[in-house]
Structures are given as C-alpha cells and as structure tokens.
Design an enzyme around this catalytic site. Sequence first.
Site, mmCIF file in Angstrom:
data_model
loop_
_atom_site.group_PDB
_atom_site.id
_atom_site.type_symbol
_atom_site.label_atom_id
_atom_site.label_comp_id
_atom_site.label_asym_id
_atom_site.label_seq_id
_atom_site.Cartn_x
_atom_site.Cartn_y
_atom_site.Cartn_z
ATOM 1 N N GLU A 33 52.040 41.187 37.150
ATOM 2 C CA GLU A 33 51.458 42.325 36.419
ATOM 3 C C GLU A 33 52.544 43.202 35.790
ATOM 4 O O GLU A 33 52.325 43.854 34.788
ATOM 5 C CB GLU A 33 50.577 43.167 37.352
ATOM 6 C CG GLU A 33 49.381 42.410 37.882
ATOM 7 C CD GLU A 33 48.066 42.804 37.229
ATOM 8 O OE1 GLU A 33 47.886 43.971 36.907
ATOM 9 O OE2 GLU A 33 47.216 41.903 37.050
ATOM 10 N N CYS A 49 45.182 31.890 43.550
ATOM 11 C CA CYS A 49 45.092 33.198 42.907
ATOM 12 C C CYS A 49 45.315 32.968 41.418
ATOM 13 O O CYS A 49 46.253 32.261 41.030
ATOM 14 C CB CYS A 49 46.146 34.150 43.455
ATOM 15 S SG CYS A 49 46.245 35.703 42.528
HETATM 16 N N1 DGL Z 1 43.340 37.470 40.381
HETATM 17 C C1 DGL Z 1 43.085 37.761 41.755
HETATM 18 C C2 DGL Z 1 42.809 36.489 42.547
HETATM 19 O O1 DGL Z 1 42.672 35.438 42.001
HETATM 20 C C3 DGL Z 1 44.240 38.478 42.419
HETATM 21 C C4 DGL Z 1 44.579 39.804 41.860
HETATM 22 C C5 DGL Z 1 44.175 40.958 42.720
HETATM 23 O O2 DGL Z 1 44.687 41.091 43.849
HETATM 24 O O3 DGL Z 1 43.367 41.727 42.244
HETATM 25 O O4 DGL Z 1 42.736 36.537 43.746
#
Ligand code: DGL
Length: 279
Positions: free
Chosen positions: A163, A197
């Site tokens: 990020e 993720c």
């Molecule tokens: N994009 C989220 C996931 O796939 C992770 C990001 C977050 O912690 O908000 O778990």
Amino acid sequence: MPHFPSLPGPIGVFDSGYGGLTILRDIREALPGYDYIYLGDNARAPYGTRSFEIVYEFTRQAVVRLFEMGCHLVILACNTASAKALRSIQMNDLPQMDPTRRVLGVIRPTAESIGSVTQTRHVGVLATAGTIKSESYPLEIRKLFPDITVHGQACPMWVPLVENDEAHGPGADYFVRKYIGELLRKDGRIDTAILGCTHYPLLLEKIRRYMPPQVHIVTQGELVAGSLKDYLRRHPEMDARCTRGGTCRYLTTEAEEKFSESASVFLNSAVEVQRILLD
Ligand code: DGL
C-alpha cells in the site's frame, strides 16, 4: 426486506482496498464483455487486523451498497472478507435481503485448485493475520482433500509494504524473507505456497526470489476468474442478470486522488474514481 433494482446490472467486485484490483484485472481478462463496479473500502482498510464483527459489518455494508447499485452478483475479492464475512452473509443475510442475489468469495476456488498441485501433500498459506486466525484455508482444504496438511503464516507487514509502494524496496526483501523462513520452519515438506491475500501478487518478484525453487507459488486471480466463468456458465439465470457493455466503474471510500494514484500501481494505468460513504 430491502428493495434492490431488479433490472440486470454490473458484477460487483469488493475489496478492503486496492488488492482486489489484482483479481479484477484477471476477471476482466477472462470475461471482458461484462460490466463491473469495483468498490474499495480504502478509508477503513486494512481489514486484516480487524475483528470478525467489524469485518462482517463493513463487508455487509459494501455488499448492500453494490446491490443497491444494481449488482446481482458480488465477488468478495478479499481473503479477509471471504474468511470472516462470506458465510454469515450467504447464510443469514441473503435469504432475508434477496434470495436471488449471490455473493462469492476467493478462498473456495483457491482451495479447489490445490489438490492437483501439491505432490508432497504439504501446503503453506501466506495471508493476513485475520485470514490465518480464521482457519478458513485449512478448513476448506481439508474438506476437499483430507490427506493434505496445511500450515499458515501471517504476514502482517506485506499489505502495508504494498500500500505504501515499497514492494520493490529493500525493506520488502527483509519481510518477504522473514515470513517465508517462518513458514518453512513450521513444515519443511511444503511444496505449494498459496498467496492468500489479494495484495501479495505485487510482491511476487521478491517472493519468487526467496522461496525455494521446488515450492510452487499459487496466485488467485486466474483461479477466481476461471471459477467465475464456470459459475456463470452453470447459472444461466444469473448470467442473464449481468449486463454486457465491457465497462468498469471504480468507487472508493477514501479521497479520489489517493485512490487514482495508488490504483495505478496495481493496474499500470490511471482510472477515474468516485468517492462514496458506507454505513
Ligand atoms: N486484500 C486483503 C486480503 O486479501 C488484505 C488487505 C487488508 O488487510 O485489508 O486479505
């Protein structure tokens, strides 16, 4: 019971922030003819360290908003939301809100793919603390393949690195090596590592560098896209409720300039975005 627009509409794609853009990219490549709305809850991200109750509440609000905007089908392109909110939304909310609408996640399609990938039957999952704590991957994989041993490793620094556009910096090397080392110390027989993720594909170059070459790295975008394609083929009634204009709208709960700037890291191009409030 709330009233949502009954006319056909776009497919909704939801993530806590930018990570879902990696899934959206693959979905649009596999199914370019459809219309999409991408919603990132950037103002309240990350979700990975939040409690079950909060992730469920935030995800539910996003799903309701996407339904109000005409979506009949919503993909939770976020492992944390899929792990912590999907089941409750499917079991408790949809029957009351509108039993004809559907919400799908990213964990099931990923788990389904694993059986044919691992030879040693030892699999590792790299994900947020929330996803690991939920045990969703081990539960889902064991349901499908009881002979597979699953070890999870939380990687709390990976999402902030991505990020903050530090995925290619030296700080990322340290944390990529650290979590891979911790995972492999738990189980040296792992031959398959799931990137559980949606942010992690942005770290793929470094993950490949530090992962032993015999370990197969599984990313989710293509798996989720293939699974959606299959779902629409098997559910012509839902397919008929998805409009086809090849468009994509981007919505964020954060400032528009901030989203456009960061989204370009994920999409390699600038996008036009509109801010909305969720409650
Ligand atoms: N994009 C989220 C996931 O796939 C992770 C990001 C977050 O912690 O908000 O778990």
